[in-house]
Write a protein that holds these residues in place. Structure first.
Motif, PDB file in Angstrom:
ATOM      1  N   GLN A 126       8.453 -11.614  -0.844  1.00 33.16           N
ATOM      2  CA  GLN A 126       7.829 -12.643  -0.016  1.00 33.16           C
ATOM      3  C   GLN A 126       6.310 -12.578  -0.117  1.00 33.16           C
ATOM      4  N   LEU A 127       5.766 -11.354  -0.223  1.00 33.00           N
ATOM      5  CA  LEU A 127       4.323 -11.220  -0.383  1.00 33.00           C
ATOM      6  C   LEU A 127       3.885 -11.819  -1.717  1.00 33.00           C
ATOM      7  N   GLU A 128       4.662 -11.604  -2.762  1.00 32.39           N
ATOM      8  CA  GLU A 128       4.349 -12.221  -4.057  1.00 32.39           C
ATOM      9  C   GLU A 128       4.292 -13.734  -3.942  1.00 32.39           C
ATOM     10  N   THR A 129       5.217 -14.293  -3.175  1.00 33.36           N
ATOM     11  CA  THR A 129       5.227 -15.740  -2.977  1.00 33.36           C
ATOM     12  C   THR A 129       3.971 -16.196  -2.239  1.00 33.36           C
ATOM     13  N   GLU A 130       3.564 -15.431  -1.219  1.00 34.37           N
ATOM     14  CA  GLU A 130       2.351 -15.755  -0.475  1.00 34.37           C
ATOM     15  C   GLU A 130       1.119 -15.715  -1.374  1.00 34.37           C
ATOM     16  N   VAL A 131       1.041 -14.682  -2.201  1.00 30.51           N
ATOM     17  CA  VAL A 131      -0.146 -14.493  -3.046  1.00 30.51           C
ATOM     18  C   VAL A 131      -0.138 -15.460  -4.222  1.00 30.51           C
ATOM     19  N   GLY A 132       1.043 -15.732  -4.752  1.00 31.74           N
ATOM     20  CA  GLY A 132       1.160 -16.678  -5.854  1.00 31.74           C
ATOM     21  C   GLY A 132       1.029 -16.073  -7.231  1.00 31.74           C
ATOM     22  N   VAL A 133       1.026 -14.730  -7.313  1.00 27.04           N
ATOM     23  CA  VAL A 133       0.965 -14.040  -8.611  1.00 27.04           C
ATOM     24  C   VAL A 133       1.904 -12.844  -8.555  1.00 27.04           C
ATOM     25  N   PRO A 134       2.386 -12.368  -9.713  1.00 24.07           N
ATOM     26  CA  PRO A 134       3.229 -11.164  -9.706  1.00 24.07           C
ATOM     27  C   PRO A 134       2.451  -9.951  -9.198  1.00 24.07           C
ATOM     28  N   LEU A 135       3.089  -9.151  -8.366  1.00 26.06           N
ATOM     29  CA  LEU A 135       2.464  -7.949  -7.834  1.00 26.06           C
ATOM     30  C   LEU A 135       3.087  -6.672  -8.384  1.00 26.06           C
ATOM     31  N   LEU A 136       4.317  -6.773  -8.904  1.00 27.22           N
ATOM     32  CA  LEU A 136       5.018  -5.610  -9.435  1.00 27.22           C
ATOM     33  C   LEU A 136       5.538  -5.927 -10.819  1.00 27.22           C
ATOM     34  N   GLU A 137       5.549  -4.909 -11.666  1.00 25.55           N
ATOM     35  CA  GLU A 137       6.115  -5.063 -13.002  1.00 25.55           C
ATOM     36  C   GLU A 137       7.002  -3.858 -13.286  1.00 25.55           C
ATOM     37  N   PRO A 138       8.158  -4.091 -13.936  1.00 27.47           N
ATOM     38  CA  PRO A 138       9.093  -2.985 -14.185  1.00 27.47           C
ATOM     39  C   PRO A 138       8.574  -2.030 -15.252  1.00 27.47           C
ATOM     40  N   GLU A 160      -3.299  -4.129  -7.148  1.00 27.36           N
ATOM     41  CA  GLU A 160      -4.287  -3.077  -6.885  1.00 27.36           C
ATOM     42  C   GLU A 160      -5.466  -3.636  -6.094  1.00 27.36           C
ATOM     43  N   ILE A 161      -5.864  -4.868  -6.400  1.00 29.34           N
ATOM     44  CA  ILE A 161      -6.945  -5.513  -5.647  1.00 29.34           C
ATOM     45  C   ILE A 161      -6.543  -5.678  -4.184  1.00 29.34           C
ATOM     46  N   LEU A 162      -5.320  -6.121  -3.962  1.00 26.92           N
ATOM     47  CA  LEU A 162      -4.831  -6.297  -2.594  1.00 26.92           C
ATOM     48  C   LEU A 162      -4.788  -4.971  -1.841  1.00 26.92           C
ATOM     49  N   GLY A 206      10.639   1.015 -16.919  1.00 25.06           N
ATOM     50  CA  GLY A 206      11.892   1.739 -16.905  1.00 25.06           C
ATOM     51  C   GLY A 206      12.694   1.351 -15.683  1.00 25.06           C
ATOM     52  N   ARG A 207      13.085   2.349 -14.892  1.00 26.47           N
ATOM     53  CA  ARG A 207      13.833   2.086 -13.668  1.00 26.47           C
ATOM     54  C   ARG A 207      12.920   1.961 -12.450  1.00 26.47           C
ATOM     55  N   ARG A 208      11.637   2.084 -12.658  1.00 31.40           N
ATOM     56  CA  ARG A 208      10.690   2.017 -11.555  1.00 31.40           C
ATOM     57  C   ARG A 208       9.840   0.762 -11.693  1.00 31.40           C
ATOM     58  N   VAL A 209       8.916   0.592 -10.750  1.00 34.48           N
ATOM     59  CA  VAL A 209       7.972  -0.517 -10.817  1.00 34.48           C
ATOM     60  C   VAL A 209       6.565   0.035 -10.635  1.00 34.48           C
ATOM     61  N   ARG A 210       5.597  -0.715 -11.122  1.00 39.91           N
ATOM     62  CA  ARG A 210       4.203  -0.351 -10.888  1.00 39.91           C
ATOM     63  C   ARG A 210       3.427  -1.587 -10.454  1.00 39.91           C
ATOM     64  N   LEU A 211       2.297  -1.338  -9.817  1.00 40.18           N
ATOM     65  CA  LEU A 211       1.504  -2.422  -9.293  1.00 40.18           C
ATOM     66  C   LEU A 211       0.718  -3.103 -10.410  1.00 40.18           C
ATOM     67  N   ARG A 236       0.828  -1.212   0.000  1.00 40.10           N
ATOM     68  CA  ARG A 236       0.000   0.000   0.000  1.00 40.10           C
ATOM     69  C   ARG A 236       0.861   1.260   0.000  1.00 40.10           C
ATOM     70  N   GLU A 237       1.936   1.265   0.785  1.00 37.59           N
ATOM     71  CA  GLU A 237       2.849   2.408   0.805  1.00 37.59           C
ATOM     72  C   GLU A 237       3.438   2.653  -0.576  1.00 37.59           C
ATOM     73  N   LEU A 238       3.774   1.582  -1.269  1.00 42.20           N
ATOM     74  CA  LEU A 238       4.332   1.725  -2.619  1.00 42.20           C
ATOM     75  C   LEU A 238       3.300   2.345  -3.553  1.00 42.20           C
ATOM     76  N   LYS A 239       2.049   1.979  -3.389  1.00 41.90           N
ATOM     77  CA  LYS A 239       0.976   2.563  -4.199  1.00 41.90           C
ATOM     78  C   LYS A 239       0.919   4.077  -4.005  1.00 41.90           C
ATOM     79  N   HIS A 240       1.062   4.537  -2.748  1.00 39.12           N
ATOM     80  CA  HIS A 240       0.908   5.959  -2.445  1.00 39.12           C
ATOM     81  C   HIS A 240       2.187   6.755  -2.671  1.00 39.12           C
ATOM     82  N   ARG A 241       3.337   6.130  -2.460  1.00 38.32           N
ATOM     83  CA  ARG A 241       4.600   6.890  -2.502  1.00 38.32           C
ATOM     84  C   ARG A 241       5.345   6.739  -3.815  1.00 38.32           C
TER      85      ARG A 241
END
Length: 306
Positions: A39-51, A63-65, A53-58, A11-16
């Motif tokens: 580790q959260l990605e492993t828990e959920v079992g699906v990718p949560l971030l995608e690159p 976004e559902i989480l 450029g030099r940043r990542v997005r949800l 959630r912090e990554l979403k806002h910041r």
């Protein structure tokens, strides 16, 4: 069950916006934040971030989480409010952000009332422009924000924010000495087309409003002084170096030290309000602060007659 701490990092990554910003806000290292999210990605079992450029997005799943995490955190804040309401006195820390003139005119008397009624409550105040403070409110950096809205320039109103009006603050044209008014407020503005102006910096709501006001009067202002500090703008006007657009909160109920003229209709007041996260308004400390701010605003309005 998903780990709430890791969900909060997402959630912090979403806002910041960046891992570095999340790490700085929470006093972690970027590598630690990245590891926790992996580790959260492993828990959920699906990718949560995608690159990107030099940043990542949800991702869509991330976004559902985050939406569910917001609901959980809101419910926890309600629980905190219920616990606090069960106590005989208010304790803990209340974090407030306020723009400058409200921090000068409204916040101090509100703090005095809070101190008298709730001496065990610790209040932390930060001066911050609404453009930065309102997103920080959603990021849970603050519990309450005192913000402003200029005429014809409404702020975005996120669904997760509850607003409460405090007062309408009159805006006026400030000059070093009185000038003869001919043809009404718009003509008075146009007569200052060749004067140096003091304004807030580019990117602020105040600057956007001021530029629009001058352009509607038919000229491009010669902005020579840029500062968010309205007391500096006032001093420049007092010394004859500039003209400026100043709100009545600058005077804090005292007599003006410069000449003032009215602005065109529809551009004469800005809205001053308090904002809290949805579900936070019921917290006793937040409710007490809002009451104190309303009391301070009512007293100031009674003194000035605005």
């Amino acid at each position: 069950m998903f780990d709430l701490h890791r969900l909060r990092l997402l959630r912090e990554l979403k806002h910041r916006g960046t891992l570095a910003a999340v790490a700085a806000a929470l006093s972690y290292s970027p590598s630690s934040v990245s590891q926790q999210l992996s580790q959260l990605e492993t828990e959920v079992g699906v990718p949560l971030l995608e690159p990107v450029g030099r940043r990542v997005r949800l991702t869509e799943q991330a976004e559902i989480l985050v939406a569910h995490t917001e609901a959980v955190l809101e419910r926890l804040e309600r629980a905190e409010a219920d616990i606090t309401a069960s106590l005989t006195d208010l304790t803990g820390t209340l974090r407030i952000a306020s723009f400058q003139t409200a921090a000068l005119a409204l916040v101090p008397p509100a703090l005095s009332l809070l101190r008298d009624l709730h001496p065990a409550l610790r209040v932390h105040v930060t001066q911050m422009r609404p453009e930065a403070a309102l997103p920080a409110l959603l990021a849970r950096d603050f519990d309450l924000v005192v913000a402003e809205e200029y005429p014809g320039n409404p702020n975005p109103r996120p669904a997760g924010v509850e607003q409460e009006d405090l007062l309408n603050d009159v805006l006026r044209l400030a000059l070093p000495e009185p000038a003869e008014e001919r043809g009404g407020p718009t003509a008075s503005l146009r007569a200052l087309a060749d004067h140096p102006w003091a304004m807030e910096p580019e990117g602020t709501a105040a600057r956007h409003w001021a530029m629009t006001l001058c352009r509607n009067a038919g000229f491009e202002p010669d902005v020579r002084f840029e500062t968010t500090d309205l007391l500096i703008q006032l001093r420049l006007v007092e010394r004859g170096h500039a003209v400026a657009l100043l709100p009545d909160l600058v005077w804090n109920g005292q007599l003006p030290t410069v000449a003032l003229t009215s602005l065109p209709r529809g551009q004469r007041t800005r809205r001053v309000f308090s904002a809290v996260r949805q579900g936070r308004s019921g917290h006793p400390a937040v409710a007490a602060c809002r009451h104190a701010l309303q009391h301070a605003a009512a007293q100031l309005t009674a003194r000035t007659g605005n």
